[in-house]
Design a protein around this motif. Structure first.
Motif, PDB file in Angstrom:
ATOM      1  N   HIS A  82       0.783  -1.167   0.014  1.00 25.40           N
ATOM      2  CA  HIS A  82       0.005  -0.047  -0.068  1.00 25.40           C
ATOM      3  C   HIS A  82       0.944   1.240   0.149  1.00 25.40           C
ATOM      4  O   HIS A  82       0.602   2.150  -0.712  1.00 25.40           O
ATOM      5  N   ALA A  83       1.916   1.312   0.879  1.00 24.27           N
ATOM      6  CA  ALA A  83       2.834   2.486   0.676  1.00 24.27           C
ATOM      7  C   ALA A  83       3.727   2.408  -0.618  1.00 24.27           C
ATOM      8  O   ALA A  83       3.665   3.777  -1.241  1.00 24.27           O
ATOM      9  N   ALA A  84       3.677   1.403  -1.134  1.00 21.32           N
ATOM     10  CA  ALA A  84       4.501   1.460  -2.645  1.00 21.32           C
ATOM     11  C   ALA A  84       3.660   1.971  -3.529  1.00 21.32           C
ATOM     12  O   ALA A  84       3.928   2.878  -4.373  1.00 21.32           O
ATOM     13  N   GLU A  85       2.415   1.759  -3.495  1.00 21.22           N
ATOM     14  CA  GLU A  85       1.253   2.218  -4.238  1.00 21.22           C
ATOM     15  C   GLU A  85       0.962   3.856  -4.082  1.00 21.22           C
ATOM     16  O   GLU A  85       1.088   4.532  -5.175  1.00 21.22           O
ATOM     17  N   ASP A  86       1.085   4.384  -2.759  1.00 29.00           N
ATOM     18  CA  ASP A  86       0.786   5.841  -2.614  1.00 29.00           C
ATOM     19  C   ASP A  86       2.151   6.442  -3.077  1.00 29.00           C
ATOM     20  O   ASP A  86       2.170   7.532  -3.670  1.00 29.00           O
ATOM     21  N   LEU A  87       3.265   5.898  -2.797  1.00 24.89           N
ATOM     22  CA  LEU A  87       4.370   6.572  -3.631  1.00 24.89           C
ATOM     23  C   LEU A  87       4.415   6.611  -4.915  1.00 24.89           C
ATOM     24  O   LEU A  87       4.797   7.548  -5.204  1.00 24.89           O
ATOM     25  N   ALA A  88       3.991   5.555  -5.482  1.00 25.06           N
ATOM     26  CA  ALA A  88       4.181   5.527  -7.144  1.00 25.06           C
ATOM     27  C   ALA A  88       3.087   6.876  -7.368  1.00 25.06           C
ATOM     28  O   ALA A  88       3.393   7.419  -8.384  1.00 25.06           O
ATOM     29  N   GLN A  89       1.958   6.889  -6.820  1.00 25.63           N
ATOM     30  CA  GLN A  89       0.891   7.779  -7.311  1.00 25.63           C
ATOM     31  C   GLN A  89       1.561   9.129  -7.015  1.00 25.63           C
ATOM     32  O   GLN A  89       1.487  10.018  -7.796  1.00 25.63           O
ATOM     33  N   GLU A  90       2.244   9.365  -5.799  1.00 22.53           N
ATOM     34  CA  GLU A  90       2.891  10.673  -5.702  1.00 22.53           C
ATOM     35  C   GLU A  90       3.973  11.060  -6.812  1.00 22.53           C
ATOM     36  O   GLU A  90       4.164  12.192  -7.024  1.00 22.53           O
ATOM     37  N   VAL A  91       4.876   9.970  -7.051  1.00 26.39           N
ATOM     38  CA  VAL A  91       5.836  10.327  -8.144  1.00 26.39           C
ATOM     39  C   VAL A  91       5.152  10.814  -9.485  1.00 26.39           C
ATOM     40  O   VAL A  91       5.471  11.437 -10.105  1.00 26.39           O
ATOM     41  N   PHE A  92       3.874   9.855  -9.909  1.00 24.91           N
ATOM     42  CA  PHE A  92       3.379  10.409 -11.135  1.00 24.91           C
ATOM     43  C   PHE A  92       2.615  11.844 -10.880  1.00 24.91           C
ATOM     44  O   PHE A  92       2.487  12.327 -11.902  1.00 24.91           O
ATOM     45  N   LEU A  93       2.209  11.981  -9.851  1.00 25.40           N
ATOM     46  CA  LEU A  93       1.541  13.224  -9.699  1.00 25.40           C
ATOM     47  C   LEU A  93       2.597  14.257  -9.729  1.00 25.40           C
ATOM     48  O   LEU A  93       2.650  15.585 -10.474  1.00 25.40           O
ATOM     49  N   GLN A  94       3.978  14.155  -9.107  1.00 31.09           N
ATOM     50  CA  GLN A  94       4.958  15.041  -9.420  1.00 31.09           C
ATOM     51  C   GLN A  94       5.345  15.229 -10.787  1.00 31.09           C
ATOM     52  O   GLN A  94       5.700  16.286 -11.261  1.00 31.09           O
ATOM     53  N   LEU A  95       5.564  14.145 -11.423  1.00 28.64           N
ATOM     54  CA  LEU A  95       5.823  14.242 -12.904  1.00 28.64           C
ATOM     55  C   LEU A  95       4.738  15.001 -13.626  1.00 28.64           C
ATOM     56  O   LEU A  95       5.301  15.633 -14.422  1.00 28.64           O
ATOM     57  N   TYR A  96       3.748  14.750 -13.405  1.00 33.80           N
ATOM     58  CA  TYR A  96       2.443  15.589 -14.148  1.00 33.80           C
ATOM     59  C   TYR A  96       2.610  17.008 -13.989  1.00 33.80           C
ATOM     60  O   TYR A  96       2.871  17.994 -14.823  1.00 33.80           O
ATOM     61  N   ARG A  97       3.080  17.478 -12.659  1.00 32.81           N
ATOM     62  CA  ARG A  97       3.367  18.872 -12.291  1.00 32.81           C
ATOM     63  C   ARG A  97       4.927  19.442 -12.922  1.00 32.81           C
ATOM     64  O   ARG A  97       5.049  20.497 -13.102  1.00 32.81           O
ATOM     65  N   SER A  98       5.666  18.409 -13.219  1.00 39.51           N
ATOM     66  CA  SER A  98       7.213  18.951 -13.364  1.00 39.51           C
ATOM     67  C   SER A  98       7.499  18.276 -15.041  1.00 39.51           C
ATOM     68  O   SER A  98       8.608  18.239 -15.154  1.00 39.51           O
TER      69      SER A  98
END
Length: 182
Positions: free
Chosen positions: A47-63
């Protein structure tokens, strides 16, 4: 990978940079397995890995405008994933995974010995976060020490020291657990 496939990947990045949501979604699908796998191996919690992956792709979208090529995108995703995982490990108490979560580890190939793989994952979790990141980037992502240093923004000699010490520690602990089993 064929020339057409590489062109398509480059086109996806160009289209995503132009604001096309479907192209960005395709980029996420293309890289989600490797981002999730790195996060899972670092955090040992599905679950922590899924959350982290989502955060990474959200950061990608912003950057996304900071990404200049498909090769840079892979580098960027590995770097952000590892840094965010290290930050989580430093902030939170050590995340322990349950036995059923170990079975969910993403693997490219079927392991030759599942018990050996499980024991190695357990020993890997004992390493400090930075050392674990170096080992995973070296042996899971097959990066050379120079690329690891650049990804983690760490001096090359520190990367080499982490590799040398971590491998020695893993060998020693592996031998101890093997002796205990016999």
């Amino acid at each position: 990978m064929s020339g057409d496939e590489e062109c398509t990947r480059g086109d996806l990045l160009t289209r995503a940079l132009a604001g096309e949501r479907a192209a960005f979604a395709a980029l996420v699908r293309q890289h989600q397995r490797s981002v999730y796998s790195l996060a899972l191996r670092m955090l040992s919690d599905r679950h922590a890995a899924e959350d982290l992956a989502q955060e990474v792709f959200l950061q990608l979208y912003r950057s996304l405008s900071a990404v200049s090529s498909e090769a840079h995108l892979g580098f960027w995703l590995r770097r952000v994933t590892m840094h965010r995982a290290i930050d989580r490990l430093r902030r939170a108490p050590r995340l322990e995974s349950r036995a059923e979560e170990l079975a969910a580890v993403v693997s490219e190939t079927e392991p030759a010995d599942p018990l050996l793989q499980r024991r190695l994952r357990a020993l890997l979790r004992e390493l400090p976060a930075a050392a674990r990141a170096v080992v995973l980037l070296r042996y899971q992502e097959d990066l050379d020490p120079v690329d690891i240093a650049r990804t983690l923004r760490m001096p090359l000699n520190t990367v080499k020291s982490h590799l040398r010490r971590s491998l020695a520690q893993l060998r020693e602990r592996f031998d101890e657990t093997a002796d205990a089993l016999t």
